[in-house]
Write a protein that holds these residues in place. Structure first.
Motif, mmCIF file in Angstrom:
data_model
loop_
_atom_site.group_PDB
_atom_site.id
_atom_site.type_symbol
_atom_site.label_atom_id
_atom_site.label_comp_id
_atom_site.label_asym_id
_atom_site.label_seq_id
_atom_site.Cartn_x
_atom_site.Cartn_y
_atom_site.Cartn_z
ATOM 1 N N TYR A 95 1.194 -0.941 0.291
ATOM 2 C CA TYR A 95 -0.147 -0.150 -0.035
ATOM 3 C C TYR A 95 1.187 1.352 -0.222
ATOM 4 O O TYR A 95 0.469 2.646 0.632
ATOM 5 N N ASN A 96 2.013 0.956 -0.384
ATOM 6 C CA ASN A 96 2.983 2.441 -0.860
ATOM 7 C C ASN A 96 2.985 2.898 -1.936
ATOM 8 O O ASN A 96 2.090 2.414 -2.734
ATOM 9 N N ASN A 97 2.788 3.877 -1.860
ATOM 10 C CA ASN A 97 3.206 4.480 -3.150
ATOM 11 C C ASN A 97 4.104 4.466 -4.205
ATOM 12 O O ASN A 97 5.424 3.666 -3.375
ATOM 13 N N GLU A 98 4.626 4.563 -5.583
ATOM 14 C CA GLU A 98 5.393 3.756 -6.417
ATOM 15 C C GLU A 98 6.566 5.096 -5.975
ATOM 16 O O GLU A 98 6.626 6.037 -5.920
ATOM 17 N N GLU A 99 8.025 4.260 -5.830
ATOM 18 C CA GLU A 99 9.137 4.904 -5.493
ATOM 19 C C GLU A 99 9.174 5.729 -4.524
ATOM 20 O O GLU A 99 9.248 6.208 -3.878
ATOM 21 N N GLY A 100 8.050 4.697 -3.215
ATOM 22 C CA GLY A 100 7.842 5.596 -1.959
ATOM 23 C C GLY A 100 8.805 5.169 -0.937
ATOM 24 O O GLY A 100 10.362 4.714 -0.887
ATOM 25 N N MET A 101 8.409 5.152 0.112
ATOM 26 C CA MET A 101 9.741 4.936 1.372
ATOM 27 C C MET A 101 8.696 4.255 2.249
ATOM 28 O O MET A 101 8.285 4.715 2.970
ATOM 29 N N LEU A 102 10.084 3.073 2.735
ATOM 30 C CA LEU A 102 9.170 2.781 4.018
ATOM 31 C C LEU A 102 10.325 2.522 4.942
ATOM 32 O O LEU A 102 11.817 2.216 4.888
ATOM 33 N N ASN A 103 10.672 3.089 6.113
ATOM 34 C CA ASN A 103 11.484 2.851 7.256
ATOM 35 C C ASN A 103 11.228 1.970 8.483
ATOM 36 O O ASN A 103 9.651 1.798 8.804
ATOM 37 N N ILE A 104 12.347 1.320 8.705
ATOM 38 C CA ILE A 104 12.046 0.111 9.584
ATOM 39 C C ILE A 104 12.844 0.021 11.117
ATOM 40 O O ILE A 104 14.198 0.313 10.757
ATOM 41 N N ILE A 105 12.495 1.247 12.127
ATOM 42 C CA ILE A 105 13.091 1.409 12.880
ATOM 43 C C ILE A 105 13.206 0.538 14.333
ATOM 44 O O ILE A 105 11.894 0.493 14.392
ATOM 45 N N ILE A 106 14.235 -0.114 14.650
ATOM 46 C CA ILE A 106 14.189 -0.852 15.660
ATOM 47 C C ILE A 106 15.271 -0.593 17.011
ATOM 48 O O ILE A 106 15.890 -0.223 16.806
ATOM 49 N N GLU A 107 14.159 -0.353 17.590
ATOM 50 C CA GLU A 107 14.939 -0.736 19.243
ATOM 51 C C GLU A 107 14.427 -1.714 20.233
ATOM 52 O O GLU A 107 14.538 -2.452 19.746
ATOM 53 N N ASN A 108 15.084 -1.365 21.138
ATOM 54 C CA ASN A 108 14.646 -2.439 22.041
ATOM 55 C C ASN A 108 13.723 -3.324 22.804
ATOM 56 O O ASN A 108 13.641 -4.257 22.547
ATOM 57 N N ASP A 109 12.634 -2.426 22.639
ATOM 58 C CA ASP A 109 11.160 -2.457 22.916
ATOM 59 C C ASP A 109 10.093 -1.750 21.784
ATOM 60 O O ASP A 109 8.995 -2.514 22.350
ATOM 61 N N ARG A 110 10.365 -1.233 20.228
ATOM 62 C CA ARG A 110 9.520 -1.196 20.114
ATOM 63 C C ARG A 110 10.346 -1.558 18.311
ATOM 64 O O ARG A 110 11.703 -1.920 18.054
ATOM 65 N N ILE A 111 8.945 -1.731 17.758
ATOM 66 C CA ILE A 111 9.652 -1.859 15.553
ATOM 67 C C ILE A 111 8.424 -0.858 15.441
ATOM 68 O O ILE A 111 7.277 -1.038 15.550
ATOM 69 N N THR A 112 8.629 0.159 14.805
ATOM 70 C CA THR A 112 7.852 0.917 13.445
ATOM 71 C C THR A 112 8.253 1.065 12.402
ATOM 72 O O THR A 112 9.403 0.576 11.705
ATOM 73 N N PHE A 113 7.183 -0.039 11.771
ATOM 74 C CA PHE A 113 6.901 0.560 10.214
ATOM 75 C C PHE A 113 6.632 1.949 10.059
ATOM 76 O O PHE A 113 5.205 2.467 10.362
ATOM 77 N N GLN A 114 6.943 2.957 9.605
ATOM 78 C CA GLN A 114 7.666 4.305 8.530
ATOM 79 C C GLN A 114 7.069 3.446 7.119
ATOM 80 O O GLN A 114 7.830 4.341 6.595
ATOM 81 N N ASN A 115 5.887 4.391 7.077
ATOM 82 C CA ASN A 115 5.821 4.038 5.270
ATOM 83 C C ASN A 115 4.780 5.347 4.099
ATOM 84 O O ASN A 115 3.807 5.729 5.161
ATOM 85 N N SER A 116 5.270 5.625 3.573
ATOM 86 C CA SER A 116 4.729 6.573 2.637
ATOM 87 C C SER A 116 3.417 5.921 2.347
ATOM 88 O O SER A 116 2.823 4.257 2.333
ATOM 89 N N GLY A 117 2.129 6.246 1.393
ATOM 90 C CA GLY A 117 0.885 6.057 0.869
ATOM 91 C C GLY A 117 -0.146 7.265 0.490
ATOM 92 O O GLY A 117 0.163 7.884 -0.116
ATOM 93 N N THR A 118 -1.041 6.360 1.137
ATOM 94 C CA THR A 118 -2.465 7.512 1.157
ATOM 95 C C THR A 118 -2.392 8.726 1.721
ATOM 96 O O THR A 118 -1.750 8.741 2.772
ATOM 97 N N SER A 119 -2.980 9.575 1.372
ATOM 98 C CA SER A 119 -2.760 11.043 2.002
ATOM 99 C C SER A 119 -3.227 11.270 2.969
ATOM 100 O O SER A 119 -3.733 11.680 3.823
ATOM 101 N N ASN A 120 -4.839 9.982 3.250
ATOM 102 C CA ASN A 120 -5.290 10.258 4.387
ATOM 103 C C ASN A 120 -5.622 8.971 5.575
ATOM 104 O O ASN A 120 -4.897 7.884 5.064
ATOM 105 N N SER A 121 -5.718 9.200 6.927
ATOM 106 C CA SER A 121 -5.588 8.140 7.978
ATOM 107 C C SER A 121 -6.062 7.431 7.801
ATOM 108 O O SER A 121 -7.652 7.989 7.536
ATOM 109 N N LEU A 122 -6.372 6.200 7.616
ATOM 110 C CA LEU A 122 -6.532 5.330 7.893
ATOM 111 C C LEU A 122 -7.609 4.574 9.427
ATOM 112 O O LEU A 122 -7.130 5.705 10.768
#
Length: 427
Positions: A344-371
């Motif tokens: 569900y990302n945009n073409e030529e979009g971005m995905l950052n997978i941020i790994i910490e000791n107690d959490r993993i965050t998937f940060q991605n571009s996509g639709t301009s509206n919140s789900l």
């Protein structure tokens, strides 16, 4: 605030005991006080009789007009002041030794002496000792009251602990019970009839539930496998038909859509089977899993899909995310998060997978509206008008997380970026 049955019982027992013992202590105190007064009054009346007899034998006693050693005096009165009945009352008298007034019990009795004169006999007795007796009695009652309540509470607590021990064993057994996991039914006998019956009924209930669970699991697995074969055959047949050069464009498009629908049905069937297995705790073996390594492996596995979508994937390691987790479930969890972020990302979009000791965050571009946060993890919820999705990917993620207390998955939308945050409990 919730309390255990033992403390709930003891609380009300103490309240009732305090009331009952307080009433009993009050009645006992009043009874003893009345007895003390009766004994003092009886003593004064007995002395009255003896003194009047002594006056008839020794007229010199009529001259005893002041309280002396014998604590009585006789004073002449007029005939009009004469009273037939004796009078008892309390009065304060000054005591030289103590230099203060002290309480006395006094008896007044009128009589006619041997000379036909009207006389009034006044006898007094100190009630200081009576006051000390009442004080000692009150102290003893209070001490007895406190000790009695403490003793009853301690004894009752011990007896309740002993009596409720079978109940706590049964409760502990229920806490450890899980569907599909072998359950050792120990042949325990209880001396209390109610607990014995409760244990028997619980064992029978577990047996019935296990039977229903096994039958349901077998049905789901059989139905899933039975569906997979005809679906695969139909897809293969459609592939053969599509290869026919005599087909026109309209028929070819129709068969292609039909094939996609069948593939979606295959995916839906597999997803539903997986959800059933997860909810039935068929993935219960937990080992130490390094999520950092697993994420890197999955990114490599989906390299072709990522390149097709032209998504720039960055793994940002700020810590090491490790946990006791079922390896298969960890793989499914991270795969669904990764596929969702890429699909569900945009073409030529971005995905950052941020790994910490107690959490993993998937940060991605996509639709301009919140789900929709309230529905995004519900089954069969689909983003926008995506007909190729089964609507079960995020629901599977949420179902997996529910198997591990303290874990959570949340969704946020900020600065035109979608965030899926996986957090774990820190022990």
């Amino acid at each position: 605030m919730k309390v255990s049955l033992k403390y709930y019982t003891i609380k009300y027992l103490i309240m009732i005991l305090l009331l009952i013992i307080a009433v009993w202590a009050g009645l006992f105190y009043a009874y003893i006080l009345d007895e003390v007064h009766d004994n003092v009054d009886d003593g004064l009346k007995d002395r009255k009789i003896q003194i009047i007899k002594a006056v008839y034998l020794n007229p010199q006693l009529l001259k005893n007009n002041d309280f002396g050693f014998n604590e009585f005096k006789i004073i002449p009165i007029k005939a009009g002041d004469y009273k037939n009945k004796s009078r008892l009352y309390d009065k304060m008298y000054y005591m030289e030794y103590d230099d203060k007034d002290q309480p006395y019990r006094v008896l007044e009795a009128d009589f006619i002496d041997q000379f036909k004169h009207h006389q009034r006999l006044i006898i007094r007795t100190s009630t200081v000792e009576e006051d000390e007796l009442i004080y000692d009695l009150t102290t003893a009652l209070i001490v007895l009251y406190i000790l009695l309540v403490i003793s009853i509470v301690v004894v009752n607590g011990y007896l309740l602990n002993k009596a409720m021990r079978p109940f706590y064993r049964i409760l502990e057994k229920l806490k450890k019970y899980q569907f599909g996991i072998p359950f050792s039914q120990e042949n325990q006998k209880y001396t209390i009839t109610e607990f014995e019956e409760l244990n028997v009924e619980i064992n029978e209930m577990i047996e019935r539930n296990e039977l229903v669970f096994y039958q349901q699991k077998q049905f789901i697995e059989n139905a899933s496998h039975e569906l997979q074969t005809p679906l695969a055959i139909v897809i293969n047949k459609i592939d053969l038909i599509i290869q026919n050069e005599d087909l026109d464009k309209k028929s070819l498009n129709f068969l292609s859509e039909l094939k996609n629908d069948l593939r979606r049905m295959v995916g839906l069937n597999k997803s539903l089977l997986m959800l059933s297995k997860i909810e039935n705790n068929q993935y219960n073996k937990a080992l130490a899993v390094d999520f950092n390594v697993l994420i890197k492996e999955l990114v490599q596995s989906y390299e072709d899909f990522i390149e097709f979508k032209k998504v720039d994937v960055n793994i940002i390691e700020k810590g090491t995310f490790e946990a006791a987790f079922n390896h298969d479930l960890a793989d499914i969890l991270l795969s669904n998060l990764l596929k969702n972020a890429v699909k569900y990302n945009n073409e030529e979009g971005m995905l950052n997978i941020i790994i910490e000791n107690d959490r993993i965050t998937f940060q991605n571009s996509g639709t301009s509206n919140s789900l929709d946060k309230s529905r995004i993890f519900n089954r069969f919820y689909k983003q926008a008008s995506d007909h190729s999705s089964t609507g079960l990917g995020l629901s599977i993620i949420k179902t997996i997380i529910k198997q591990y207390p303290g874990w959570d998955i949340t969704y946020e939308f900020e600065d035109q970026m979608h965030y899926f945050v996986l957090t774990k409990n820190i022990m």
